[in-house]
Design a protein around this motif. Structure first.
Motif, short mmCIF file in Angstrom:
data_model
loop_
_atom_site.label_atom_id
_atom_site.label_comp_id
_atom_site.label_asym_id
_atom_site.label_seq_id
_atom_site.Cartn_x
_atom_site.Cartn_y
_atom_site.Cartn_z
N GLY A 232 0.87 -1.22 -0.19
CA GLY A 232 0.05 0.04 -0.10
C GLY A 232 0.92 1.26 -0.24
O GLY A 232 2.00 1.44 0.14
N GLY A 233 0.03 2.30 -0.18
CA GLY A 233 0.69 3.57 -0.11
C GLY A 233 -0.19 4.50 0.51
O GLY A 233 -1.17 4.63 0.78
N ALA A 380 6.00 14.28 4.89
CA ALA A 380 5.90 13.18 4.05
C ALA A 380 6.61 11.78 4.60
O ALA A 380 6.18 10.83 4.49
CB ALA A 380 6.83 13.62 2.67
N ASN A 381 7.86 12.04 5.38
CA ASN A 381 8.48 11.03 6.04
C ASN A 381 7.94 10.32 7.32
O ASN A 381 8.15 9.42 7.71
CB ASN A 381 9.89 11.22 6.15
CG ASN A 381 10.89 11.60 4.87
OD1 ASN A 381 10.03 11.31 3.77
ND2 ASN A 381 11.60 12.11 4.88
N ASP A 382 7.02 11.15 7.57
CA ASP A 382 6.22 10.59 9.26
C ASP A 382 5.12 9.70 8.70
O ASP A 382 3.83 9.83 8.79
CB ASP A 382 5.64 11.87 9.95
CG ASP A 382 5.12 11.50 11.21
OD1 ASP A 382 5.81 10.34 11.71
OD2 ASP A 382 4.57 12.10 11.83
N SER A 383 5.46 8.56 7.96
CA SER A 383 4.65 7.90 7.26
C SER A 383 5.01 6.41 7.20
O SER A 383 6.27 6.08 7.15
CB SER A 383 4.17 8.11 5.89
OG SER A 383 3.67 7.12 5.23
N HIS A 384 4.18 5.22 7.51
CA HIS A 384 4.61 4.16 7.39
C HIS A 384 5.01 3.67 6.23
O HIS A 384 5.68 2.59 5.81
CB HIS A 384 3.58 2.95 7.92
CG HIS A 384 3.22 3.38 9.36
ND1 HIS A 384 4.06 3.57 10.56
CD2 HIS A 384 2.03 3.21 9.92
CE1 HIS A 384 3.77 3.73 11.60
NE2 HIS A 384 2.30 3.54 11.23
N TYR A 385 4.52 4.30 4.91
CA TYR A 385 4.62 4.02 3.73
C TYR A 385 5.47 4.89 3.25
O TYR A 385 5.87 5.76 3.46
CB TYR A 385 3.19 3.88 2.99
CG TYR A 385 2.20 3.18 3.52
CD1 TYR A 385 2.35 1.76 3.42
CD2 TYR A 385 1.13 3.40 4.41
CE1 TYR A 385 1.23 0.90 3.77
CE2 TYR A 385 0.11 2.67 4.70
CZ TYR A 385 0.17 1.42 4.42
OH TYR A 385 -0.79 0.57 4.84
N GLY A 386 5.99 4.48 1.60
CA GLY A 386 6.76 5.27 0.87
C GLY A 386 6.76 4.62 -0.58
O GLY A 386 7.66 3.89 -0.88
N ARG A 430 6.80 0.24 4.57
CA ARG A 430 5.77 -0.88 4.52
C ARG A 430 4.90 -0.84 3.12
O ARG A 430 4.20 -1.56 2.98
CB ARG A 430 4.56 -0.57 5.48
CG ARG A 430 5.13 -0.82 7.02
CD ARG A 430 4.24 -0.90 7.97
NE ARG A 430 4.65 -0.47 9.32
CZ ARG A 430 3.94 -0.26 10.28
NH1 ARG A 430 2.60 -0.11 10.28
NH2 ARG A 430 4.60 0.05 11.34
N SER A 431 5.62 -0.03 2.16
CA SER A 431 4.97 0.01 0.74
C SER A 431 5.86 -1.27 0.07
O SER A 431 5.28 -1.55 -0.96
CB SER A 431 5.41 1.27 0.11
OG SER A 431 4.46 2.36 0.47
N GLY A 432 6.63 -1.91 0.64
CA GLY A 432 7.31 -3.35 0.19
C GLY A 432 8.55 -3.14 -0.17
O GLY A 432 9.47 -2.03 0.03
N PHE A 433 9.09 -4.23 -1.05
CA PHE A 433 10.52 -4.23 -1.43
C PHE A 433 10.32 -4.81 -2.83
O PHE A 433 9.59 -5.65 -3.02
CB PHE A 433 11.18 -4.84 -0.68
CG PHE A 433 10.69 -6.27 0.23
CD1 PHE A 433 10.88 -7.18 -0.69
CD2 PHE A 433 10.27 -6.30 1.44
CE1 PHE A 433 10.34 -8.75 0.08
CE2 PHE A 433 9.66 -7.27 1.83
CZ PHE A 433 9.82 -8.50 1.21
N GLY A 434 11.63 -4.73 -3.73
CA GLY A 434 11.58 -5.29 -4.82
C GLY A 434 11.23 -4.18 -5.96
O GLY A 434 10.22 -3.16 -5.71
N ARG A 435 11.37 -4.61 -7.20
CA ARG A 435 10.95 -3.52 -8.39
C ARG A 435 10.32 -4.47 -9.20
O ARG A 435 10.63 -5.59 -9.55
CB ARG A 435 12.13 -2.53 -8.85
CG ARG A 435 12.45 -1.75 -7.87
CD ARG A 435 11.72 -0.56 -7.55
NE ARG A 435 12.17 0.57 -6.77
CZ ARG A 435 11.96 0.21 -5.32
NH1 ARG A 435 11.29 -0.59 -4.81
NH2 ARG A 435 12.51 1.27 -4.53
N GLU A 436 9.16 -4.03 -10.11
CA GLU A 436 8.62 -4.33 -10.80
C GLU A 436 8.82 -3.51 -12.18
O GLU A 436 9.16 -2.25 -12.00
CB GLU A 436 6.96 -4.54 -10.91
CG GLU A 436 6.72 -5.78 -9.86
CD GLU A 436 5.34 -5.88 -9.41
OE1 GLU A 436 4.29 -5.21 -10.04
OE2 GLU A 436 5.05 -6.86 -8.82
#
Ligand code: NAP
Length: 455
Positions: A232-233, A380-386, A430-436
Motif C-alpha cells: 500500500g501507499g 512526508a516521511n512521518d509515514s509507514h509507507y513510501g 511498508r510499501s514493500g520491496f523489490g521492483r517491477e
C-alpha cells in the motif's frame, strides 16, 4: 474462499467459480516444474517465449472491447479506464518481447581469476498473489517478465475478480504458452502456504495490502524464498508556494479519483504550502463536487463505484473514525447509493488521528497545510509507507532537492504519478520491496549465475 464476480454497479452476482482441489494444485505444480525443466525454459529458447508475448499483445489488442467490459463488470472501474488498462497490458507484453533478450544478455566481469560471465537463468515456479484494482495489468506486470526469463507462473488472484483471473489464463494459452507456463489458481490462503513451501516454487510475488504482504512475506521468508512485495501507499502530493495551482489541482483531483480512488500510488495526502492553500482547496473541492457517479459502462460517468460493498463499508468506517478523532470535512461524506462513495476532502488531522497513518482506498483525500519545505519533508516521511510522492513547483531544482529527501520509491515532479513498462516501479518501508517493470523487474526472479573459466 469463494471466487465470485458480483457486479459492483448492479450488485448482482454474475458468476461463481469452483475452487481448485489439492490434487489439481499438485497437477499444476507438476506441469509448471516440468516446463521449467524442459528446453522451453533455456536461455537460448527465449525467442519462442517472446513470440508468445508478442502474440499475447496482439490478441489483447484485437479483443480489447470484450476484455475491457469484463474488467468493468468484475471490479467496477469506468470503461475508459478498463481500455487504458488493456493498453498498458499490451505495452508491457511488447516491451518485454522487444527488450528481454537485451536485459538478460550475459555480462562479462573483468577479474583476476579467469574469464568470468554472469548469465541470467530461470529459477523455477514463481507464485504470485495479486489484487483486483487493476485485475489484468497486475497479472501481466508479474507474469510477462517472469515468463520471458523462462520461469513458470502460478497466480492466486483476488476472489472478487475471477472472470479476469480465468481470462488471463485463457489469453496466455491462446498466445501459445505451453501447459504449465501460466496457471490461474482458485485456492484458499492455506493452499497458498503449502504452494509457497513447495521446493518447486522459488519465487513469491505479492501485490496487495500491508496485511497480506506481511503474511505472505513471512511464509516466503520461513522457506527462504526470494520475494517481492508491492504494497500500500499513503503518498504525499506536495504543492509548493510557487506552483502552477491550476495544474496542481487538476493533477490532485485525477490522482485521487482515478479508479474510484483505489490505486496504491493515488495522491492520498495533499501537503500544501500556506500561500497557495486556499486557492488549491477551492479548486479541488469544486472539482470533487462536480463528479458524476453512474454506470461505469456509461461514458458520461466520471466516478465509478467502489469494488464491493465491503470496500465501501470499510472506507466509511475509516472516515467516521477520522471525524470522531477531530478531522474536519471540507466536502463530501454524503450518502450515496450502492457502492458509490462521494469524493471527500478532510483536514485538521492530528498525529493521534488514526487517519494520519492509514491508507484510505477510495475517493477520500487529506489536506495538510504547512509553512516551509522542511515541514513538507517531515510530514512526508512521518509515514509507514513510501511508494510514490508528487511535488508541484515552478522551481525544478527545489523540487528535485525535496525529492531526494522524501522516503519513497518514486517521485514525480509537476505531473501525476504513473506507471509505464520502461520505468522501475516499487516502494520502501511498508510499501514493500523489490521492483517491477523495466530491466529491474525481469531480474527479480532469475538466477544471476556466475561462470568462471580458469586459465
Ligand atoms: P488485499 O486484501 O491484500 O488482497 C490482495 C491479494 O492478497 C488478494 O488476492 C487476496 O485474496 C490476497 N490475500 C489477502 N490476504 C491474504 C493472506 N493472508 N494470505 C494470502 N493471500 C492473501 O488487498 P486489496 O485490498 O484487495 O488491494 C488493495 C491493496 O493493494 C492496497 O493496500 C493497495 O495500496 C495495494 N496495492 C499495491 C500495489 C503496488 O504495486 N504497490 C498495486 C495495487 C494495489 P482475496 O481476494 O481472496 O482476499
Amino acid at each position: 474462499m469463494t471466487y465470485q464476480t458480483i457486479n459492483p454497479y448492479t450488485g448482482k452476482t454474475v458468476k461463481t467459480f469452483p475452487n481448485h482441489t489439492d490434487q489439481e494444485v499438485e497437477q499444476f505444480l507438476t506441469a509448471g516444474y516440468a516446463l521449467y525443466q524442459s528446453d522451453w525454459a533455456r536461455p537460448e529458447n527465449m525467442g519462442a517465449r517472446l513470440d508468445c508475448l508478442n502474440r499475447l499483445a496482439e490478441i489483447m489488442e484485437t479483443r480489447k472491447d470484450e476484455i475491457a467490459r469484463i474488467i468493468t463488470v468484475d471490479m467496477g472501474k469506468r470503461l475508459a479506464e478498463s481500455y487504458s488498462e488493456v493498453t498498458s497490458c499490451v505495452d508491457i507484453s511488447r516491451y518485454y518481447a522487444e527488450h528481454a533478450a537485451e536485459f538478460l544478455q550475459p555480462k562479462p566481469y573483468p577479474n583476476p581469476l579467469g574469464q568470468a560471465q554472469l548469465g541470467y537463468y530461470p529459477i523455477g515456479i514463481v507464485m504470485a498473489v495479486e489484487p483486483w484494482n487493476f485485475p489484468l495489468y497486475q497479472l501481466v506486470r508479474v507474469a510477462v517478465p517472469a515468463i520471458a526469463a523462462g520461469n513458470s507462473v502460478m497466480i492466486k488472484h483476488a476472489s472478487n475478480v475471477p472472470q479476469c483471473a480465468q481470462l488471463m489464463e485463457d489469453l496466455f494459452k491462446e498466445a501459445g504458452i505451453p501447459e504449465g507456463g501460466y496457471r490461474n489458481l482458485f485456492v484458499s490462503f492455506e493452499q497458498i502456504g503449502k504452494i509457497i513451501a513447495d521446493d518447486r516454487v522459488q519465487g513469491v510475488a505479492l501485490t496487495g495490502s500491508e496485511g497480506a504482504g506481511s503474511s505472505v512475506a513471512e511464509q516466503a521468508g520461513a522457506k527462504l524464498k526470494k520475494a517481492t512485495m508491492e504494497l500500500g501507499g499513503n503518498d504525499v502530493f506536495v504543492v509548493l508556494d510557487d506552483a502552477d495551482i491550476h495544474k496542481a489541482a487538476q493533477a490532485a483531483v485525477s490522482g485521487r479519483l482515478a479508479n474510484a480512488g483505489q490505486v496504491c500510488t493515488a495522491s492520498k495526502r495533499y501537503v500544501v504550502q500556506k500561500k497557495v492553500a486556499e486557492e488549491f482547496t477551492r479548486l479541488v473541492t469544486e472539482a470533487f463536487k462536480q463528479q458524476v457517479m453512474g454506470d461505469p459502462l456509461d461514458e458520461a460517468t466520471t466516478l465509478a463505484p467502489l469494488s464491493s460493498a465491503g470496500a465501501k463499508k470499510h472506507l466509511q468506517e475509516q472516515l467516521d473514525k477520522a471525524i470522531a478523532a477531530g478531522a474536519k470535512v471540507l466536502c463530501g461524506n454524503q450518502p450515496a447509493e450502492g457502492n458509490f462513495f462521494t469524493p471527500t476532502l478532510i483536514t485538521q488531522i492530528g498525529r493521534n488521528n488514526p487517519a494520519y497513518f492509514e491508507e484510505f482506498f477510495g475517493p477520500v483525500a487529506q489536506l495538510y497545510v504547512v509553512d516551509n519545505d522542511d515541514e513538507v519533508v517531515k510530514l512526508a516521511n512521518d509515514s509507514h509507507y513510501g511508494l510514490a510522492g508528487i511535488i508541484f513547483s515552478a522551481d525544478v531544482a527545489r523540487a528535485k532537492s525535496l525529492a531526494a529527501r522524501i522516503e519513497t520509491g518514486m517521485v514525480f515532479i509537476n505531473r501525476s504519478s504513473d506507471s509505464v513498462a520502461p520505468l522501475p516501479f516499487g516502494g520502501v518501508k511498508r510499501s514493500g520491496f523489490g521492483r517491477e517493470l523495466s530491466d529491474l523487474g525481469i531480474k527479480e526472479f532469475v538466477n544471476q549465475k556466475l561462470v568462471v573459466v580458469g586459465d
